[in-house]
Design a protein around this motif. Structure first.
Motif, PDB file in Angstrom:
ATOM      1  N   GLY A  59       0.773  -1.248   0.000  1.00  0.00           N
ATOM      2  CA  GLY A  59       0.000   0.000   0.000  1.00  0.00           C
ATOM      3  C   GLY A  59       0.794   1.282   0.000  1.00  0.00           C
ATOM      4  N   ASN A  60       2.131   1.178   0.083  1.00  0.00           N
ATOM      5  CA  ASN A  60       2.945   2.376  -0.063  1.00  0.00           C
ATOM      6  C   ASN A  60       3.652   2.399  -1.423  1.00  0.00           C
ATOM      7  OD1 ASN A  60       3.431   1.978   3.359  1.00  0.00           O
ATOM      8  ND2 ASN A  60       2.475   3.790   2.493  1.00  0.00           N
ATOM      9  N   ASP A  61       3.217   1.496  -2.290  1.00  0.00           N
ATOM     10  CA  ASP A  61       3.705   1.484  -3.671  1.00  0.00           C
ATOM     11  C   ASP A  61       2.604   2.118  -4.518  1.00  0.00           C
ATOM     12  OD1 ASP A  61       4.138   0.873  -6.335  1.00  0.00           O
ATOM     13  OD2 ASP A  61       4.899  -1.148  -5.926  1.00  0.00           O
ATOM     14  N   ILE A  62       2.855   3.357  -4.902  1.00  0.00           N
ATOM     15  CA  ILE A  62       1.769   4.139  -5.478  1.00  0.00           C
ATOM     16  C   ILE A  62       1.282   3.571  -6.807  1.00  0.00           C
ATOM     17  CG2 ILE A  62       2.986   5.899  -6.830  1.00  0.00           C
ATOM     18  CD1 ILE A  62       1.380   7.913  -4.924  1.00  0.00           C
ATOM     19  N   GLU A  63       2.182   2.902  -7.525  1.00  0.00           N
ATOM     20  CA  GLU A  63       1.749   2.273  -8.785  1.00  0.00           C
ATOM     21  C   GLU A  63       0.827   1.096  -8.498  1.00  0.00           C
ATOM     22  OE1 GLU A  63       4.688   1.293 -11.779  1.00  0.00           O
ATOM     23  OE2 GLU A  63       5.776   3.145 -11.284  1.00  0.00           O
ATOM     24  N   ALA A  64       1.141   0.372  -7.454  1.00  0.00           N
ATOM     25  CA  ALA A  64       0.285  -0.763  -7.077  1.00  0.00           C
ATOM     26  C   ALA A  64      -1.084  -0.257  -6.621  1.00  0.00           C
ATOM     27  CB  ALA A  64       0.948  -1.570  -5.957  1.00  0.00           C
ATOM     28  N   VAL A  65      -1.091   0.859  -5.891  1.00  0.00           N
ATOM     29  CA  VAL A  65      -2.365   1.455  -5.466  1.00  0.00           C
ATOM     30  C   VAL A  65      -3.171   1.842  -6.697  1.00  0.00           C
ATOM     31  CG1 VAL A  65      -3.434   3.433  -4.295  1.00  0.00           C
ATOM     32  CG2 VAL A  65      -1.435   2.308  -3.270  1.00  0.00           C
ATOM     33  N   ASP A  66      -2.505   2.496  -7.631  1.00  0.00           N
ATOM     34  CA  ASP A  66      -3.195   2.958  -8.833  1.00  0.00           C
ATOM     35  C   ASP A  66      -3.750   1.796  -9.658  1.00  0.00           C
ATOM     36  OD1 ASP A  66      -3.888   5.349 -10.423  1.00  0.00           O
ATOM     37  OD2 ASP A  66      -2.765   4.263 -11.962  1.00  0.00           O
ATOM     38  N   ASP A  67      -2.948   0.765  -9.797  1.00  0.00           N
ATOM     39  CA  ASP A  67      -3.423  -0.409 -10.550  1.00  0.00           C
ATOM     40  C   ASP A  67      -4.675  -0.998  -9.892  1.00  0.00           C
ATOM     41  OD1 ASP A  67      -1.352  -0.146 -12.306  1.00  0.00           O
ATOM     42  OD2 ASP A  67      -0.115  -1.745 -11.431  1.00  0.00           O
ATOM     43  N   ALA A  68      -4.667  -1.070  -8.569  1.00  0.00           N
ATOM     44  CA  ALA A  68      -5.794  -1.673  -7.846  1.00  0.00           C
ATOM     45  C   ALA A  68      -7.057  -0.814  -7.999  1.00  0.00           C
ATOM     46  CB  ALA A  68      -5.441  -1.834  -6.368  1.00  0.00           C
ATOM     47  N   VAL A  69      -6.894   0.491  -7.876  1.00  0.00           N
ATOM     48  CA  VAL A  69      -8.056   1.379  -8.010  1.00  0.00           C
ATOM     49  C   VAL A  69      -8.624   1.263  -9.418  1.00  0.00           C
ATOM     50  CG1 VAL A  69      -8.798   3.795  -8.008  1.00  0.00           C
ATOM     51  CG2 VAL A  69      -7.230   2.984  -6.238  1.00  0.00           C
ATOM     52  N   GLU A  70      -7.724   1.183 -10.394  1.00  0.00           N
ATOM     53  CA  GLU A  70      -8.147   1.069 -11.794  1.00  0.00           C
ATOM     54  C   GLU A  70      -8.897  -0.247 -12.009  1.00  0.00           C
ATOM     55  OE1 GLU A  70      -7.645   3.730 -13.714  1.00  0.00           O
ATOM     56  OE2 GLU A  70      -8.831   2.693 -15.236  1.00  0.00           O
ATOM     57  N   LEU A  71      -8.349  -1.299 -11.458  1.00  0.00           N
ATOM     58  CA  LEU A  71      -8.961  -2.621 -11.602  1.00  0.00           C
ATOM     59  C   LEU A  71     -10.368  -2.634 -10.989  1.00  0.00           C
ATOM     60  CD1 LEU A  71      -8.133  -5.416 -12.674  1.00  0.00           C
ATOM     61  CD2 LEU A  71      -7.261  -5.970 -10.397  1.00  0.00           C
ATOM     62  N   ALA A  72     -10.485  -2.011  -9.817  1.00  0.00           N
ATOM     63  CA  ALA A  72     -11.767  -2.013  -9.105  1.00  0.00           C
ATOM     64  C   ALA A  72     -12.873  -1.373  -9.935  1.00  0.00           C
ATOM     65  CB  ALA A  72     -11.618  -1.280  -7.766  1.00  0.00           C
ATOM     66  N   LYS A  73     -12.501  -0.405 -10.760  1.00  0.00           N
ATOM     67  CA  LYS A  73     -13.514   0.286 -11.572  1.00  0.00           C
ATOM     68  C   LYS A  73     -14.192  -0.651 -12.561  1.00  0.00           C
ATOM     69  CE  LYS A  73     -11.007   4.624 -12.071  1.00  0.00           C
ATOM     70  NZ  LYS A  73     -10.490   5.507 -13.120  1.00  0.00           N
TER      71      LYS A  73
END
Lengths: 309, 276
Positions: B205-219
């Motif tokens: 959760g402190n890897d901002i690219e991983a956060v972004d990928d997850a948020v994108e996936l959730a959409k």
């Protein structure tokens, strides 16, 4: 016309208003039947949300809906709504200033033999203690309708407590004097004022008639607006009559009587006597039996007033 | 700008705000920063001039004690002037130690744990009823998962299949009195949420690219709400605060403040070199 319960009136008003206003939403906590919301749920499925037996979620979800422009009415037994979800009412509704109307059904001792878990003899105290929260206890079906129509016009938080069963009328279909947040004078008089709310207004009205026969002139105020209380009406009563008696389906802590006493003591000190439920689990019985046991009926009021004058 | 650099700037602001005011929940602020930066600088449809737009995405910081991180992000995005934060925690200021909606950009008052996800469920249902496209984001703490009311909301989110709702658990494994696993076991968060019908993503959760990928996936997940278990480091970005329970709400001394600012500047420089 057959008398209907106040909660049925709420269903009817919301059913009617929601036909035009699609932002009206009713939420129940497995309480649509006990809340008389069955017809709303059936006729407005797209404006009805079942939350299940989860009062905390009921209130917070209502706040979330309100933050997006919806007009939620959360309908749940008063006992649970006023205590289990009190913090949600405080934080998510009142503090966040959301247009959520909390409808506490089967309030006071309405549930009779179901016992203390289901009684809400402290709901005025809990809800009125929350900054930004208004508290209303309408007395009969006609006033409930007026109150609901007024509440549909504003965007402020409020808690409304009503009983379980149909109650006797205080007003008539043709004559329902109602000004929002002003007490209604049910009976004029000059010796004693009885200030009542909810189901106790009828008892006060009957007592005033009985006392008239005994030569005592009694004013009866229907203080359905427990918060914000109509202070001017209380002060007029204090100035114009010698004694004030309050009566409520609530304990003596933080209820109608406590508030009236504070207002009177600070401004026009006259004698104020609070008729309330006791500070203990109430006896088993239907509302009328419970009221009679504790003297919270017309006869009890007459006895109390005769002692005082 | 590289969002990792932005996160360094926000962390610097957080440390400054707390050092200056002498109060704040610094550990959780630093663990949640990358989630907030991704949401506010990339993913969410929010803007200062659209704070009342009915189409805007909704955000609820259910772990409200991390408000300094939210203030830093909102000020930087122009929701209010940065100078306003000079009044943070001062008598009479609206910039208090938990979010409140008198502050532009803040939707809901939070602070008492266990409320925010229920509010988010209500927001997501409103969006569905109104056929709006907005998404709802709620950030919870892992200690907050001990609140029973959270599970009422998890149940309802799954029941209503709210695919416009994304929750985060800031899984930094510490709470005020110690490690979560010692205070009240919080393991298998993934299994717990999945059992209630949620789509579960578990990420660093402190890897901002991983956060972004997850948020994108959730959409793109339909018929289920998504929870992102963000495995974070409490105090992330400042070496001596990382994974230290005492930094839940300790205030840095002047010397600690200087060191923290230096470390964050160094980290930012590295990212700047990386992106060249």
């Amino acid at each position: 016309m057959r008398r209907i319960a106040n909660k049925q009136v709420i269903n009817n008003v919301l059913l009617e208003a929601s036909a035009k206003d699609k932002d009206i939403v009713v939420l129940c906590s497995d309480s649509r039947g006990s809340g008389s919301m069955t017809s709303f749920a059936e006729e407005r499925p797209e404006q009805f949300i079942e939350v299940g037996i989860a009062e905390q979620n009921l209130v917070s979800m209502s706040a979330g809906l309100a933050s997006c422009g919806k007009k939620p009415f959360a309908v749940s037994p008063a006992s649970f709504l006023s205590t289990r979800s009190m913090e949600q009412a405080k934080v998510d509704v009142a503090y966040s200033h959301m247009n959520v109307k909390l409808i506490g059904i089967s309030g006071g001792v309405s549930y009779g033999a179901l016992g203390m878990t289901h009684h809400s003899a402290n709901d005025i105290a809990t809800m009125a203690s929350i900054p930004n929260m208004r508290v209303y206890l309408p007395s009969d079906r006609f006033q409930t309708e007026k109150l609901m129509r007024a509440l549909l016009q504003d965007h402020e938080p409020a808690y409304i407590r009503i009983g379980r069963s149909a109650v006797e009328d205080v007003y008539t279909e043709e004559n329902v004097p109602f000004v929002m947040d002003k007490a209604t004078v049910v009976h004029e008089g000059s010796d004693v004022t009885i200030i009542a709310c909810g189901e106790m207004v009828k008892a006060a009205q009957e007592a005033a008639e009985l006392l008239k026969g005994k030569g005592i002139s009694v004013r009866v105020l229907d203080m359905y607006c427990v918060k914000p209380m109509d202070e001017a009406a209380v002060l007029r009563a204090a100035r114009e009559t010698k004694t004030i008696v309050t009566i409520e389906e609530h304990t003596k802590y933080g209820g109608l009587g406590a508030q009236v006493s504070q207002i009177v003591a600070a401004n026009v000190p006259v004698r104020v006597v609070n008729m309330t439920l006791p500070d203990e689990p109430v006896i088993t019985g239907g509302s009328k039996e419970v009221f009679a046991h504790y003297g919270l009926d017309a006869q009890g009021i007459v006895r109390k007033v005769m002692e005082l004058v | 700008m590289d969002l990792r650099m932005k996160a360094c700037d926000i962390r610097t602001d957080i440390v400054e705000i707390i050092h200056r005011a002498g109060t704040g929940h610094i550990g959780g602020d630093l663990s949640v920063t990358d989630i907030l930066v991704d949401l506010y600088y990339k993913q969410m449809n929010v803007a200062p001039d659209k704070a009342a737009d009915r189409e805007r995405d909704r955000f609820v910081l259910s772990k409200g004690h991390s408000v300094e991180a939210l203030y830093a992000v909102l000020a930087d995005r122009g929701f209010f002037p940065k100078e306003d934060l000079l009044t943070y925690a001062q008598p009479g200021s609206k910039y208090i130690g938990h979010p409140n909606n008198k502050v532009n950009g803040i939707e809901m008052n939070t602070g008492s744990l266990g409320h925010g996800l229920s509010v988010g469920v209500g927001m997501a249902l409103a969006g569905r009823m109104d056929k709006k496209k907005y998404r709802v984001y709620v950030v919870l703490g892992d200690g907050e998962m001990e609140e029973g009311s959270v599970w009422e909301a998890v149940t309802a989110g799954g029941h209503y299949k709210l695919d416009n709702l994304t929750a985060f658990v800031d899984r930094n494994r510490l709470q005020i009195s110690g490690p979560t696993e010692e205070i009240m076991t919080q393991d298998k968060q993934e299994d717990r949420w999945a059992a209630f019908g949620w789509n579960v993503l578990s990420i660093p959760g402190n890897d901002i690219e991983a956060v972004d990928d997850a948020v994108e996936l959730a959409k793109h997940i339909k018929n289920k709400p998504t929870v992102i278990i963000a495995n974070t480091t409490k105090g992330c970005g400042v070496s001596f605060m990382e994974n230290q329970v005492g930094w839940h709400h300790r205030v840095p001394t002047d010397q600690e403040y200087e060191q923290a600012i230096q470390e964050l500047a160094q980290r930012r420089m590295q990212y700047a070199q990386d992106s060249e």
